[in-house]
Design a protein around this motif. Structure first.
Motif, PDB file in Angstrom:
ATOM      1  N   MET A 169       0.820  -1.213   0.000  1.00 60.30           N
ATOM      2  CA  MET A 169       0.000   0.000   0.000  1.00 60.30           C
ATOM      3  C   MET A 169       0.853   1.262   0.000  1.00 60.30           C
ATOM      4  O   MET A 169       0.422   2.298  -0.490  1.00 60.30           O
ATOM      5  N   ASP A 170       2.080   1.169   0.527  1.00 62.14           N
ATOM      6  CA  ASP A 170       2.959   2.342   0.492  1.00 62.14           C
ATOM      7  C   ASP A 170       3.922   2.296  -0.693  1.00 62.14           C
ATOM      8  O   ASP A 170       4.897   3.039  -0.741  1.00 62.14           O
ATOM      9  N   GLY A 171       3.635   1.459  -1.681  1.00 58.97           N
ATOM     10  CA  GLY A 171       4.350   1.465  -2.944  1.00 58.97           C
ATOM     11  C   GLY A 171       5.625   0.658  -3.018  1.00 58.97           C
ATOM     12  O   GLY A 171       6.325   0.699  -4.029  1.00 58.97           O
ATOM     13  N   VAL A 172       5.969  -0.114  -1.990  1.00 56.86           N
ATOM     14  CA  VAL A 172       7.188  -0.916  -2.010  1.00 56.86           C
ATOM     15  C   VAL A 172       7.015  -2.067  -2.993  1.00 56.86           C
ATOM     16  O   VAL A 172       5.992  -2.757  -2.994  1.00 56.86           O
ATOM     17  N   MET A 173       8.039  -2.280  -3.826  1.00 61.49           N
ATOM     18  CA  MET A 173       8.004  -3.376  -4.784  1.00 61.49           C
ATOM     19  C   MET A 173       9.224  -4.290  -4.655  1.00 61.49           C
ATOM     20  O   MET A 173       9.367  -5.241  -5.404  1.00 61.49           O
ATOM     21  N   GLN A 174      10.067  -4.042  -3.697  1.00 58.60           N
ATOM     22  CA  GLN A 174      11.312  -4.781  -3.530  1.00 58.60           C
ATOM     23  C   GLN A 174      11.071  -6.186  -2.999  1.00 58.60           C
ATOM     24  O   GLN A 174      10.347  -6.387  -2.033  1.00 58.60           O
ATOM     25  N   ALA A 175      11.713  -7.166  -3.620  1.00 56.75           N
ATOM     26  CA  ALA A 175      11.797  -8.554  -3.152  1.00 56.75           C
ATOM     27  C   ALA A 175      10.460  -9.184  -2.760  1.00 56.75           C
ATOM     28  O   ALA A 175      10.335  -9.737  -1.681  1.00 56.75           O
ATOM     29  N   PRO A 176       9.478  -9.175  -3.660  1.00 56.62           N
ATOM     30  CA  PRO A 176       8.201  -9.787  -3.299  1.00 56.62           C
ATOM     31  C   PRO A 176       8.265 -11.305  -3.199  1.00 56.62           C
ATOM     32  O   PRO A 176       7.482 -11.915  -2.479  1.00 56.62           O
ATOM     33  N   GLY A 224       9.095  -6.669 -12.211  1.00 55.36           N
ATOM     34  CA  GLY A 224      10.135  -6.219 -11.280  1.00 55.36           C
ATOM     35  C   GLY A 224      10.831  -4.993 -11.840  1.00 55.36           C
ATOM     36  O   GLY A 224      10.185  -4.063 -12.325  1.00 55.36           O
ATOM     37  N   SER A 225      12.153  -4.990 -11.780  1.00 53.70           N
ATOM     38  CA  SER A 225      12.966  -3.985 -12.462  1.00 53.70           C
ATOM     39  C   SER A 225      12.641  -2.558 -12.027  1.00 53.70           C
ATOM     40  O   SER A 225      12.316  -1.695 -12.841  1.00 53.70           O
ATOM     41  N   SER A 226      12.774  -2.265 -10.750  1.00 58.99           N
ATOM     42  CA  SER A 226      12.376  -0.954 -10.229  1.00 58.99           C
ATOM     43  C   SER A 226      13.103   0.203 -10.899  1.00 58.99           C
ATOM     44  O   SER A 226      12.484   1.209 -11.256  1.00 58.99           O
ATOM     45  N   ALA A 227      14.409   0.122 -11.087  1.00 57.90           N
ATOM     46  CA  ALA A 227      15.136   1.227 -11.720  1.00 57.90           C
ATOM     47  C   ALA A 227      14.676   1.422 -13.161  1.00 57.90           C
ATOM     48  O   ALA A 227      14.523   2.552 -13.631  1.00 57.90           O
ATOM     49  N   LEU A 228      14.425   0.344 -13.866  1.00 57.75           N
ATOM     50  CA  LEU A 228      13.941   0.430 -15.241  1.00 57.75           C
ATOM     51  C   LEU A 228      12.553   1.058 -15.280  1.00 57.75           C
ATOM     52  O   LEU A 228      12.282   1.921 -16.119  1.00 57.75           O
ATOM     53  N   ILE A 229      11.678   0.662 -14.384  1.00 54.88           N
ATOM     54  CA  ILE A 229      10.331   1.242 -14.347  1.00 54.88           C
ATOM     55  C   ILE A 229      10.418   2.747 -14.083  1.00 54.88           C
ATOM     56  O   ILE A 229       9.717   3.530 -14.712  1.00 54.88           O
ATOM     57  N   GLU A 256      15.839 -12.546  -2.316  1.00 56.61           N
ATOM     58  CA  GLU A 256      15.679 -12.005  -3.660  1.00 56.61           C
ATOM     59  C   GLU A 256      16.405 -10.672  -3.864  1.00 56.61           C
ATOM     60  O   GLU A 256      17.081 -10.483  -4.861  1.00 56.61           O
ATOM     61  N   ASP A 257      16.251  -9.746  -2.947  1.00 61.01           N
ATOM     62  CA  ASP A 257      16.932  -8.440  -3.058  1.00 61.01           C
ATOM     63  C   ASP A 257      17.021  -7.842  -1.660  1.00 61.01           C
ATOM     64  O   ASP A 257      16.075  -7.250  -1.161  1.00 61.01           O
ATOM     65  N   THR A 258      18.182  -7.991  -1.046  1.00 65.70           N
ATOM     66  CA  THR A 258      18.380  -7.485   0.312  1.00 65.70           C
ATOM     67  C   THR A 258      19.106  -6.136   0.314  1.00 65.70           C
ATOM     68  O   THR A 258      19.501  -5.654   1.374  1.00 65.70           O
ATOM     69  N   SER A 259      19.250  -5.520  -0.857  1.00 64.64           N
ATOM     70  CA  SER A 259      19.967  -4.246  -0.928  1.00 64.64           C
ATOM     71  C   SER A 259      19.321  -3.214  -0.015  1.00 64.64           C
ATOM     72  O   SER A 259      18.113  -3.222   0.207  1.00 64.64           O
ATOM     73  N   GLY A 260      20.167  -2.344   0.531  1.00 61.58           N
ATOM     74  CA  GLY A 260      19.687  -1.327   1.464  1.00 61.58           C
ATOM     75  C   GLY A 260      19.277  -1.908   2.808  1.00 61.58           C
ATOM     76  O   GLY A 260      18.600  -1.258   3.587  1.00 61.58           O
ATOM     77  N   GLY A 261      19.655  -3.171   3.079  1.00 57.08           N
ATOM     78  CA  GLY A 261      19.291  -3.817   4.335  1.00 57.08           C
ATOM     79  C   GLY A 261      17.838  -4.268   4.388  1.00 57.08           C
ATOM     80  O   GLY A 261      17.296  -4.510   5.472  1.00 57.08           O
ATOM     81  N   GLU A 296       9.768   0.851   4.146  1.00 54.10           N
ATOM     82  CA  GLU A 296      11.110   0.927   3.576  1.00 54.10           C
ATOM     83  C   GLU A 296      11.172   0.015   2.368  1.00 54.10           C
ATOM     84  O   GLU A 296      10.326  -0.845   2.183  1.00 54.10           O
ATOM     85  N   GLY A 297      12.168   0.239   1.538  1.00 47.72           N
ATOM     86  CA  GLY A 297      12.349  -0.586   0.353  1.00 47.72           C
ATOM     87  C   GLY A 297      12.172   0.223  -0.916  1.00 47.72           C
ATOM     88  O   GLY A 297      11.744   1.370  -0.891  1.00 47.72           O
ATOM     89  N   LYS A 298      12.526  -0.397  -2.033  1.00 43.43           N
ATOM     90  CA  LYS A 298      12.396   0.244  -3.336  1.00 43.43           C
ATOM     91  C   LYS A 298      10.926   0.429  -3.651  1.00 43.43           C
ATOM     92  O   LYS A 298      10.128  -0.502  -3.513  1.00 43.43           O
TER      93      LYS A 298
END
Length: 189
Positions: free
Chosen positions: A4-11, A117-122, A16-21, A145-147
């Motif tokens: 709901m807050d727009g996070v799309m990282q590592a669903p 996926g592909s947050s930077a590309l999106i 899958e994607d632990t970047s940024g902790g 938190e998260g991308k």
């Protein structure tokens, strides 16, 4: 897939994607149900796929060995925006180097192009007004938190809701199509 807050990282999973902790990988798992599964299977029909390099690396190591769930993923054309890779053993993979390459692809004949996926590309596509449709799966979670899907710098755009559905587990599935520029006005009582 977003919260709901727009996070799309590592669903999909904890590693899958632990970047940024990021500690909440796999946040979609508790929300699978029959309705959601049916909708996802409909979306997995053959298409062309535009992926960022990081998502491609994840897909390349997983999907060639699990294609039974996603028929056509191995046969579909995979276009990857990357400055660091130029080849892959995964069939039908083409590496793109620039936004101009993406624009050329968008305006060519061929299958629909999907981004998974592909947050930077999106973010890049949204910044350059290259998104025709959004198919969002909004999960009843706030992670804080998260991308995130929507960041500063994207082009303002209006969309129209084409179709929506809420699953029994509370996931809202919404399909939006581009509807021109943002319009404004006064709210009257």
């Amino acid at each position: 897939m977003i919260t709901m807050d727009g996070v799309m990282q590592a669903p999909g999973g904890p590693g899958e994607d632990t970047s940024g902790g990021f500690q909440y990988g796999g946040w979609t798992a508790p929300y699978g149900d029959e309705v959601f599964g049916r909708i996802v299977q409909e979306e997995l029909k053959p298409a062309a796929y535009l992926l960022g390099r990081k998502t491609f690396d994840i897909f390349e190591s997983y999907w060639p060995h699990h294609a039974g769930f996603w028929p056509g993923i191995n046969d579909g054309d995979k276009y990857v925006l990357s400055q660091t890779r130029e080849q892959s053993d995964w069939g039908n993979t083409v590496f793109l180097k620039s936004l101009a390459d993406i624009e050329k692809l968008k305006h060519s004949d061929g299958a629909d192009i999907q981004v998974w996926g592909s947050s930077a590309l999106i973010h890049l596509l949204l910044q350059h007004d290259l998104v025709d449709e959004l198919r969002l799966k909004i999960y009843p979670l706030i992670l804080g938190e998260g991308k995130k899907l929507f960041e500063n710098g994207i082009v303002p755009a209006a969309f129209i809701l084409v179709e929506s559905l809420a699953t029994p587990s509370g996931v809202i599935i919404a399909h939006y199509k581009r509807a021109g520029a943002v319009t404004t006005g006064d709210v009257t009582v």
